[in-house]
Design a protein around this motif. Structure first.
Motif, PDB file in Angstrom:
ATOM      1  N   ASN A 107     -10.741   0.562  12.783  1.00 49.88           N
ATOM      2  CA  ASN A 107     -10.435   1.706  11.922  1.00 49.88           C
ATOM      3  C   ASN A 107      -8.984   1.684  11.463  1.00 49.88           C
ATOM      4  OD1 ASN A 107     -13.029   2.751  12.078  1.00 49.88           O
ATOM      5  ND2 ASN A 107     -12.560   4.048  13.855  1.00 49.88           N
TER       6      ASN A 107
ATOM      7  N   GLN B 114      -4.594  -1.381   5.736  1.00 53.29           N
ATOM      8  CA  GLN B 114      -4.809  -2.089   4.468  1.00 53.29           C
ATOM      9  C   GLN B 114      -4.682  -1.136   3.283  1.00 53.29           C
ATOM     10  OE1 GLN B 114      -8.642  -3.772   5.417  1.00 53.29           O
ATOM     11  NE2 GLN B 114      -7.781  -5.811   5.731  1.00 53.29           N
ATOM     12  N   GLU B 115      -5.172   0.068   3.454  1.00 52.13           N
ATOM     13  CA  GLU B 115      -5.096   1.062   2.382  1.00 52.13           C
ATOM     14  C   GLU B 115      -3.679   1.598   2.229  1.00 52.13           C
ATOM     15  OE1 GLU B 115      -6.508   3.045  -0.815  1.00 52.13           O
ATOM     16  OE2 GLU B 115      -7.632   1.629   0.440  1.00 52.13           O
ATOM     17  N   GLU B 116      -3.033   1.899   3.349  1.00 49.21           N
ATOM     18  CA  GLU B 116      -1.695   2.507   3.306  1.00 49.21           C
ATOM     19  C   GLU B 116      -0.635   1.552   2.781  1.00 49.21           C
ATOM     20  OE1 GLU B 116      -1.908   5.805   6.899  1.00 49.21           O
ATOM     21  OE2 GLU B 116      -1.234   3.771   7.371  1.00 49.21           O
TER      22      GLU B 116
ATOM     23  N   THR C  54       3.502  -3.712  -3.634  1.00 48.72           N
ATOM     24  CA  THR C  54       2.923  -4.622  -4.635  1.00 48.72           C
ATOM     25  C   THR C  54       3.381  -6.062  -4.469  1.00 48.72           C
ATOM     26  OG1 THR C  54       4.687  -4.015  -6.169  1.00 48.72           O
ATOM     27  CG2 THR C  54       2.624  -2.763  -6.309  1.00 48.72           C
TER      28      THR C  54
ATOM     29  N   THR D 102      -5.549 -10.738   4.359  1.00 45.44           N
ATOM     30  CA  THR D 102      -5.683 -10.155   3.033  1.00 45.44           C
ATOM     31  C   THR D 102      -4.698 -10.825   2.092  1.00 45.44           C
ATOM     32  OG1 THR D 102      -6.312  -8.027   3.978  1.00 45.44           O
ATOM     33  CG2 THR D 102      -5.602  -8.033   1.675  1.00 45.44           C
TER      34      THR D 102
ATOM     35  N   LYS E 158      -1.041  -0.661   0.388  1.00 49.15           N
ATOM     36  CA  LYS E 158      -1.289  -1.056  -1.006  1.00 49.15           C
ATOM     37  C   LYS E 158      -0.110  -0.795  -1.940  1.00 49.15           C
ATOM     38  CE  LYS E 158      -6.332  -1.121  -1.263  1.00 49.15           C
ATOM     39  NZ  LYS E 158      -7.556  -0.496  -1.855  1.00 49.15           N
TER      40      LYS E 158
ATOM     41  N   THR F  29      -8.407  -0.991   8.755  1.00 48.06           N
ATOM     42  CA  THR F  29      -8.835  -0.500   7.440  1.00 48.06           C
ATOM     43  C   THR F  29      -7.824   0.479   6.877  1.00 48.06           C
ATOM     44  OG1 THR F  29     -11.158  -0.763   8.061  1.00 48.06           O
ATOM     45  CG2 THR F  29     -10.671   0.672   6.193  1.00 48.06           C
ATOM     46  N   LYS F  30      -7.319   1.355   7.722  1.00 47.78           N
ATOM     47  CA  LYS F  30      -6.333   2.353   7.295  1.00 47.78           C
ATOM     48  C   LYS F  30      -5.034   1.690   6.841  1.00 47.78           C
ATOM     49  CE  LYS F  30      -3.890   6.480   8.932  1.00 47.78           C
ATOM     50  NZ  LYS F  30      -3.614   7.357  10.106  1.00 47.78           N
TER      51      LYS F  30
ATOM     52  N   SER G  44       0.544   1.692  13.338  1.00 46.23           N
ATOM     53  CA  SER G  44       0.523   2.837  12.424  1.00 46.23           C
ATOM     54  C   SER G  44       1.924   3.425  12.255  1.00 46.23           C
ATOM     55  CB  SER G  44      -0.434   3.910  12.952  1.00 46.23           C
ATOM     56  OG  SER G  44      -1.756   3.431  13.013  1.00 46.23           O
TER      57      SER G  44
END
Length: 258
Positions: free
Chosen positions: A232, A238-240, A245, A257, A242, A235-236, A207
């Motif tokens: 958890n 993967q979102e952060e 690009t 991913t 994004k 998942t966090k 993190s």
């Protein structure tokens, strides 16, 4: 002599410290030479290595006085562009002896050093980095690098403006090392591939890395597998991540991913 030979591999040889000179004299047009599982006998004279345009040197699973041979070679084979050293160098004195010769390699683009207990020579390697400005690939995996070693290396990242690959896998980087990297990684503006798998990051360390990673606008491949990152946090992350690009390959504890 054999001028038509451009690539040579020696496997399971017992070599003298003059063997490299003999090889380069016998094969004057060698572009690449590999010593695999060779043992180097100590002693004898150390004649200058004849002028040679060798571009690639690979030394893997060697034993004996290979540190002496490397120190001599790296001082004189200044045309080298690719150096790969694996599982053949142990101890602070031997590591420092050849590491200190790296600044002579102004054209070096690929440097791989693994399984060498580099924690003893990380600070020496760090001092060489301002001279390795052409470097594009740096693999320091499996070297037992401590936080102090990571800190010494990271402090010189600003000199590696063309670096595209950085491998620090299987080193005990940990959360403290992750914090150091977070501040230093953005200096590697050309970085496309970062390997930090099995680096003892944990969920917290992974993190911590995010803010630094988001500034690597050319990053294509990121490997954080094997760091015991909980579901958890996966998942966090993967979102952060994004906003990156350019990131096409992401490994998070066996989660892949695209």
């Amino acid at each position: 002599t054999y001028p038509g030979v451009t690539s040579l591999t020696l496997t399971d040889f017992t070599c003298e410290e003059t063997t490299l000179n003999v090889v380069l004299t016998t094969f004057p047009n060698l572009d690449s030479v590999k010593f695999d599982s060779c043992h180097w006998e100590h002693g004898g004279s150390h004649p200058p290595i004849s002028h040679h345009q060798l571009a690639r040197l690979v030394v893997r699973f060697n034993s004996g006085s290979v540190d002496v041979v490397l120190a001599c070679a790296l001082q004189q084979l200044t045309s080298l562009q690719h150096v790969d050293l694996q599982n053949c160098l142990v101890g602070s004195a031997s590591t420092a002896s050849w590491t200190a010769a790296l600044p002579n390699l102004k054209s070096l683009k690929h440097l791989g050093i693994s399984y060498t207990n580099l924690q003893h020579g990380a600070s020496v390697l760090a001092e060489c980095m301002p001279h390795l400005t052409a470097l594009q690939h740096l693999d320091l995996s499996n070297n037992k690098l401590t936080v102090a070693g990571v800190s010494a290396l990271a402090a010189k990242f600003q000199h590696l403006k063309f670096l595209q690959y950085l491998g620090l896998s299987a080193n005990p980087v940990g959360t403290l090392g992750a914090a150091i990297l977070t501040a230093s990684l953005p200096r590697l503006t050309a970085l496309r591939h970062l390997d930090l798998c099995y680096a003892e990051l944990g969920s917290k360390g992974a993190s911590v890395l995010v803010s630094g990673l988001l500034r690597l606008t050319n990053l294509y491949h990121l490997d954080l597998a094997g760091n015991e990152i909980d579901a958890n946090t996966v998942t966090k992350l993967q979102e952060e991540l994004k906003p990156l690009t350019t990131l096409s390959c992401l490994y998070l504890d066996y989660q892949f991913t695209v």
